[in-house]
Design an enzyme around this catalytic site. Structure first.
Site, PDB file in Angstrom:
ATOM      1  N   GLY A 209      38.757  39.819  37.844  1.00  0.00           N
ATOM      2  CA  GLY A 209      37.399  40.371  37.868  1.00  0.00           C
ATOM      3  C   GLY A 209      36.462  39.479  38.636  1.00  0.00           C
ATOM      4  O   GLY A 209      36.897  38.553  39.328  1.00  0.00           O
ATOM      5  N   ASN A 210      35.185  39.752  38.545  1.00  0.00           N
ATOM      6  CA  ASN A 210      34.186  38.915  39.217  1.00  0.00           C
ATOM      7  C   ASN A 210      32.939  38.834  38.356  1.00  0.00           C
ATOM      8  O   ASN A 210      32.862  39.454  37.294  1.00  0.00           O
ATOM      9  CB  ASN A 210      33.902  39.439  40.622  1.00  0.00           C
TER      10      ASN A 210
END
Ligand code: CTP
Length: 404
Positions: A209-210
């Protein structure tokens, strides 16, 4: 930081004003709460004092040496009365001044917002409607009450709008003034906004993810609703759905791709504020991966949603990208931004600096600053401010392209 007076009249919805107060103070505003005596029957002075960090009184006879009945109104940048009862509207419309709040309303020369809340019969009564009309004719922004559940089991028009909506209206009035805060320049337009960071699952438990929270995209959706647009928000964020939008929840880049493309066919503008993962694991395990000494994961590329939008754009459709950049050994943030604008082929690119150095903004927090690059070469600097302010600056540019 603006000086806001929060007037609270004596209605059950006073409890919602507590949340409005929090939202105003948490965004750095200096708030003076001026309740009426009846408001204190619903929510006591200690609550207002503790949350505003200031003493609270209803009377003109306290601290008379400080002349509060004149000073509070004169010094305010915004007065918002929530809830405004039928009685308060009547007093304000007739210029009565028998307590600190009504005195404050007479001395204030700043924008005044009133959010009525009462039973439907009281709101629809000719006297209340005439008082609201009088106040509107004098420049007061009298918000239409929401429709829904009232105090008891009954429902109808007369609910106080949700605190988040009132807070947003206050921010808009402070940033843009009363007239611009309520301009419906996106009326009749359908816009699609994407927000959040996508999650690319490795197995049922883990994902790549980020840091994107989705806050900027949600701010864009709220601002577009406030300007009259029909809004579709395609989001992977877990933030609460913004009011008045159609929300499509997605998780991965592939799901975001399908949802954005499906919704965009008839859209006048698409704003890709989402942080879409460029890669996903080639394989998604159906059971949890067990620990091994070393692990390498094969990644495959995700579709580039913005480039696909550009390649199949409809006539007059405005396409906007976001670019969270860090400078590196090859180029600075804006040079990377210009190259990306050319590569993507969109109309506008909102470039902001992220990372550990410089003046990182953008991720997770309530504030943002950006440079908006346009395909025609124009550059708009948006100084550090709320994500709502950046959203409005971007819609200004989009709306201008609809007109041209
Ligand atoms: N974007 C997209 N689809 C992707 C990746 C990005 O639509 N698969 C959009 C983003 O929503 C954003 C813009 O493209 O509006 C720029 O995203 P960014 O990740 O900065 O672009 P990339 O082309 O992936 O460039 P980089 O090599 O810098 O990661």
């Amino acid at each position: 930081m603006a000086r806001v007076v929060l007037g609270v009249a004596g209605g059950i919805a006073a409890y919602k004003a507590v949340e409005l107060l929090r939202q105003l103070t948490e965004t750095g505003h200096d708030v003076t709460v001026v309740p009426t005596a009846s408001a204190l029957e619903f929510v006591g002075a200690p609550t207002w004092a503790a949350l505003s960090g200031k003493p609270v009184t209803t009377s003109t006879w306290d601290d008379v040496h400080d002349v509060p009945h004149v000073r509070i109104g004169q010094e305010a940048d915004l007065v918002v009365v929530a809830p405004a009862t039928a009685n308060l509207l009547a007093k304000a419309a007739h210029g009565l001044a028998d307590d600190l709040l009504t005195n404050t309303l007479l001395t204030a020369r700043c924008p005044v917002v009133m959010a009525p809340a009462m039973h439907t019969e009281m709101w629809e009564h000719a006297a209340t409607q005439s008082n609201a009309a009088t106040l509107r004719s004098r420049g007061v922004l009298v918000v239409e009450p929401a429709v829904g559940r009232l105090t008891g089991a009954d429902s109808g028009s007369g609910r106080l709008p949700e605190p988040a909506e009132l807070a947003l209206l206050c921010f808009r009035v402070l940033a843009r003034g009363l007239a611009d805060a309520t301009t419906l320049d996106l009326l009749g337009r359908r816009v699609v906004v994407s927000s959040g960071g996508t999650r690319e699952h490795l197995d049922p438990v883990r994902f790549l993810g980020n840091r994107s929270s989705g806050r900027q995209g949600h701010a864009l959706a709220r601002a577009a609703v406030a300007r009259g647009a029909e809004v579709v928000l395609v989001t992977s964020s877990s933030l609460a759905d913004p009011a008045g939008t159609k929300v499509v929840h997605v998780t991965s880049a592939a799901e975001m791709h399908d949802a954005v493309l499906a919704e965009s066919a008839s859209a006048d503008a698409v704003v890709m504020a989402a942080a879409v993962a460029d890669y996903r694991p080639a394989e998604r395990l159906s059971t949890k991966r067990k620990k091994t000494d070393a692990l390498s994961v094969e990644l495959v590329q995700n579709p580039d949603i913005l480039r696909e939008l550009v390649s199949q754009r409809g006539a007059g459709q405005v396409l906007v990208g976001f670019a969270a950049e860090t400078g590196d050994d090859h180029a600075d943030v804006l040079t990377h931004g210009r190259a990306k604008l050319a590569r993507k082929g969109c109309d506008l690119l909102v470039v902001n600096e992220v990372g550990e150095t410089g003046h990182p903004t953008g991720f997770e927090g309530p504030d943002n600053a950006a440079t908006i690059l346009a395909a025609d070469g124009s550059v708009t600097e948006v100084p550090l401010g709320s994500k709502d302010a950046l959203a409005d600056a971007l819609w200004d540019l989009v709306a201008a392209r609809f007109c041209s």
